[in-house]
Each structure stands twice: as C-alpha cells, then as structure tokens.
Design an enzyme around this catalytic site. Structure first.
Site, PDB file in Angstrom:
ATOM      1  N   SER A  28     -12.939 -17.589  -7.576  1.00 42.39           N
ATOM      2  CA  SER A  28     -13.923 -17.376  -8.639  1.00 42.39           C
ATOM      3  C   SER A  28     -14.211 -15.899  -8.882  1.00 42.39           C
ATOM      4  O   SER A  28     -13.362 -15.152  -9.344  1.00 42.39           O
ATOM      5  CB  SER A  28     -15.192 -18.165  -8.291  1.00 42.39           C
TER       6      SER A  28
ATOM      7  N   ASP B 267      -4.845  -5.760 -13.233  1.00 40.64           N
ATOM      8  CA  ASP B 267      -4.341  -5.660 -14.607  1.00 40.64           C
ATOM      9  C   ASP B 267      -4.595  -4.289 -15.226  1.00 40.64           C
ATOM     10  O   ASP B 267      -3.834  -3.846 -16.090  1.00 40.64           O
ATOM     11  CB  ASP B 267      -4.969  -6.743 -15.489  1.00 40.64           C
TER      12      ASP B 267
ATOM     13  N   LYS C 168      -9.589 -20.614  -9.001  1.00 40.59           N
ATOM     14  CA  LYS C 168     -10.725 -21.211  -9.718  1.00 40.59           C
ATOM     15  C   LYS C 168     -11.021 -20.340 -10.940  1.00 40.59           C
ATOM     16  O   LYS C 168     -11.707 -19.332 -10.847  1.00 40.59           O
ATOM     17  CB  LYS C 168     -11.957 -21.310  -8.829  1.00 40.59           C
TER      18      LYS C 168
END
Length: 446
Positions: A298, A309, A323
């Site tokens: 999460s 990224d 998740k």
C-alpha cells in the site's frame, strides 16, 4: 426505526427496506432503469428471510444483529480490503493512526480467502515471536478462521496487555503447521528509527505510515544530515503494511522536487487525482536505496514506486505485496464506519501495481545467516593483523590523508553492526551506496 419488545417487526423491516430502495434508486436516477423492479423484489426477499429467521429459527435472534451481519457480508463480498465496522471497531481504527492499541502487532489481509499476514511490525510481540509475511493464520485460539472476516479476526487477536493468544500458522507449501503463543502488549506507534551504518551513510526504517510519520522522518533526516556528513541513505520499507495515503505522499515529497508522486482513478471522478511533488526548502541530493520485500504494501509501495519512477532512488530487495487500491473511511450516522475501496492508484509512469507489486531494480532475497557463517565471522574477528603485533611501527601519515575522516572515526552504532552482520539486503544496499560514491569520483576517458 421502531422496536417492539426489543425486536423489529416484519412490517417495519419491509417499510425501512422500501425506503432504502427508494433512496437508492433516486440517487441513481438515469443509471437504474430495467433493474428497478429487480431491486425491489430482492429487498422483499431479504425482508422475507428476516421474517422467517425471526419466526422459525431454533434460537431467538435480534433483527438488529441480523441486519448488521447482512451488511458485513455484503461489504465483505466486494474485496478483501472493504469492511463494515461497528462503532467500537471504527473507534479502534481511528486509534491505530493517532494513538496506540493493545495486540500482537501484525497487519493481515485475505488472500485467496485465507487469512494471511502482510507483515509483522518490527519490535512487536508478533515480530519477536517469529511470525513472517505470507504466513497463513488457520486458527486463532483453536478457532478455525475459515470464513472469518478481517474485522472479526482483528477482534479475536487483540486484547488486554499481558494476555495471551494462540495463533496456528501454515507456512510455505509443505503443509506443516506452526503454533505461536503470543503475549499481547501495547503496540507503539513510533514508525521511524534511524542511525548511521558508516560515518557517512545513514539508515532510516519506516515501519508504517501514521499521522506523524513524515514529522518523525524529517527529524531523523535532520539528525543524519547534521554537519553535512550524510552521503547516502538506505530507506528501509520492508514489512511496512502501509497506512495513510497522505503520509506516503508527504514522505515521497521529502526526496522529490518535481514530477508526479501518485495518481488515483475511481468510479466517481471526485476520486481521480494526480499529486505532484513540490520544491523542497532543503535540497537532498545524496543517493537513496529503498529496500522492499513481500511485506511492503500500500503506502510503502506508493513511496517505492514514486522514487523509482522519478529516478530518485534505486529499489532493492524482492517484489512488493501488490495492494494498489485506495480505501476511504466513511463515518456512518450511528458512529459505525465503512471502509470502502474507492479508487486504484498508479505510479508516476502510469502503472497499476494491483497484484503485480513493485519489481525491484536489483533483486536480492533475504538470506538469514547460517551457524557456519557466524563461525566464519567470529574467526575473522580473531585474525591477527600488523597492528596487533607487539612493538609494531606506527603509520607516518594521518588518517585524513588516507581518506579516513579522523573526526568520524568513532565506533559505529551497535545497531548498525548488528544489522550489517545479520541482514544481507541492507549490506548489499550499503555496498551499492559506497560504490556509487566511488564511481562518481572516477574519471572517464574521452
């Protein structure tokens, strides 16, 4: 809603359900057309089942409890993370993010309809007992967990400080069960700890994301960055079950000056958002290695994905839990609460990590040290070097000339020594940061 002698009459139930149906249909005008009659028919069947249970079930049942159970079952059928909470359960959830609670310290979920440990929070009774991410809880105090909801399981596992709970665990695929008798304790909500691994490379561990996590991490970074000594950071998010989305965003923002942190998309456009990083007052240009594993879930995945990224950090370890959904806590009129999945979240590159998780840039599996390795380390500690010989000559150049900062030659923190001896993933992260610094100073032929 009127009760007669502690029990709701069938006529009252039917009227209430019809009102609910009318409100539902009115709120979805234009969306519900052909199914209008079906909705009313199903509500009638629901009321009829309640009437039959009230009239014919072997033991008397309270309609209020039956309706509550029906709501729980309805919400549970949506996904493993949505749940209906009673007033007491709702208050407990709020306490988790703001105060403390008494239990064993594990985050659980339903995986393939089996109660599964996401992670054992570091320093808690469950962690000390040896409960691991991926363990399947098949019994709680000899009570089989089949068809048990997460909320019910949490209620069974929690209890007063000093009391014990027995957890029967299935680990791996060999079918063998393990029994853990864990003594409950107050679970501290301190989510950040830090120290130096070397005089210039720091370590920060974030165990979960609560209301003060960013504040605590800022304090940790301030301590590590003091006097400009910090040249690299290991950010440990292993076995971090997540927590508050807002805190994951703020933690990511500590290391980013630009770029997207996370985006969410829901059925309702009000759930759609894209959060961008803001320029920080303090520049943090040192390299970062984020360590993750299957217990990183999460909010922890949001941070790892944002830094990966945006090319701000290298992610090391094993694939995360996966998740990729956002839950909204909706307070209800009677004090109860609804934890409802309202959106999916996406990393800056637009990838959904639901089920697939975050894949590390450098895959390193955790390998616990064997007894043989411990003996080898002890042997190395006993090796005799030149400096151990009686009457040895001293070095005629000072430590600073040899690239060894004399001011920082103090003994490394005991915690750092312990983690570097026993944790191959942190060792690998440290080595990458050390070589990073060396390679950045190398000259390349043109």
């Amino acid at each position: 809603m009127r009760f007669e002698q502690g029990r709701m009459t069938f006529k009252t139930i039917l009227v209430v359900l019809m009102i609910i149906g009318a409100v539902f249909l009115n709120g979805h005008r234009g969306l519900v057309k052909a199914g209008t009659d079906d909705v009313y028919k199903n509500l009638e069947v629901f009321a009829e089942v309640l009437r039959q249970i009230e009239k014919n079930y072997v033991d008397p049942q309270e309609a209020k409890g039956l309706i509550s159970s029906a709501i729980k079952g309805m919400v549970q059928s949506l996904d493993p993370h949505s749940s209906f909470m009673s007033k007491e359960e709702h208050q407990e959830l709020l306490m988790e993010t703001k105060g403390s609670f008494s239990g064993v310290g594990i985050e659980i979920t339903l995986r393939d309809n089996v109660l599964t440990v996401v992670s054992a929070i570091e320093g808690t009774p469950a962690f000390e007992a040896g409960i691991e991410s991926g363990d399947k809880i098949v019994k709680i105090d000899d009570k089989v967990t089949t068809d048990m909801t997460i909320v019910d399981a949490v209620k069974q596992i929690r209890g007063e400080k000093g009391t014990k709970v027995k957890l029967t665990i299935m680990r791996g695929t060999n079918g063998k069960s393990l029994e853990f008798v864990v003594t409950r304790n107050v679970i501290p909500l301190r989510s950040v700890r830090h120290f130096f691994l070397t005089p210039s490379i720091g370590y920060a561990r974030v165990s979960n994301f609560q209301s003060k996590t960013t504040e605590d991490l800022v304090a940790a970074l301030d301590s590590l960055e003091k006097d400009g000594k910090l040249e690299g950071l290991v950010l440990d998010l292993r076995n971090n079950p997540g927590g508050l989305l807002s805190q994951a965003i703020e933690v990511s923002d500590l290391f980013l000056d630009s770029g997207v942190i996370v985006s969410t998309k829901g059925r309702d456009t009000s759930q759609d958002m894209e959060v961008a990083a803001r320029k920080n007052g303090r520049e943090r240009s040192y390299p970062v290695v984020v360590v993750v594993n299957g217990g990183s879930a999460s909010a922890a995945e949001i941070v790892a994905g944002a830094l990966q990224d945006n090319k701000r950090a290298l992610v090391l370890g094993t694939k995360t839990f996966g998740k990729g959904s956002v839950q909204t806590i909706l307070p209800l009129s009677d004090g109860s609460g609804l934890r409802l999945t309202t959106a999916r979240y996406y990393t800056p590159s637009g990838k959904s990590i639901q089920v697939s998780g975050i894949a590390p840039d450098v895959e390193v599996k955790f390998i616990p040290p064997t007894e043989e390795e411990e003996k080898d380390k002890e042997k190395l500690r006993k090796e005799i070097r030149e400096g151990d010989l009686k009457g040895h000559m001293e070095n005629d150049t000072n430590a600073a000339d040899q690239g060894k900062p004399a001011a920082d030659s103090k003994e490394i923190d005991k915690k750092a020594k312990e983690i570097l001896e026993k944790d191959n993933q942190v060792r690998q992260a440290l080595q990458l940061l050390q070589t990073w610094h060396i390679f950045s100073q190398m000259r390349v032929r043109e």
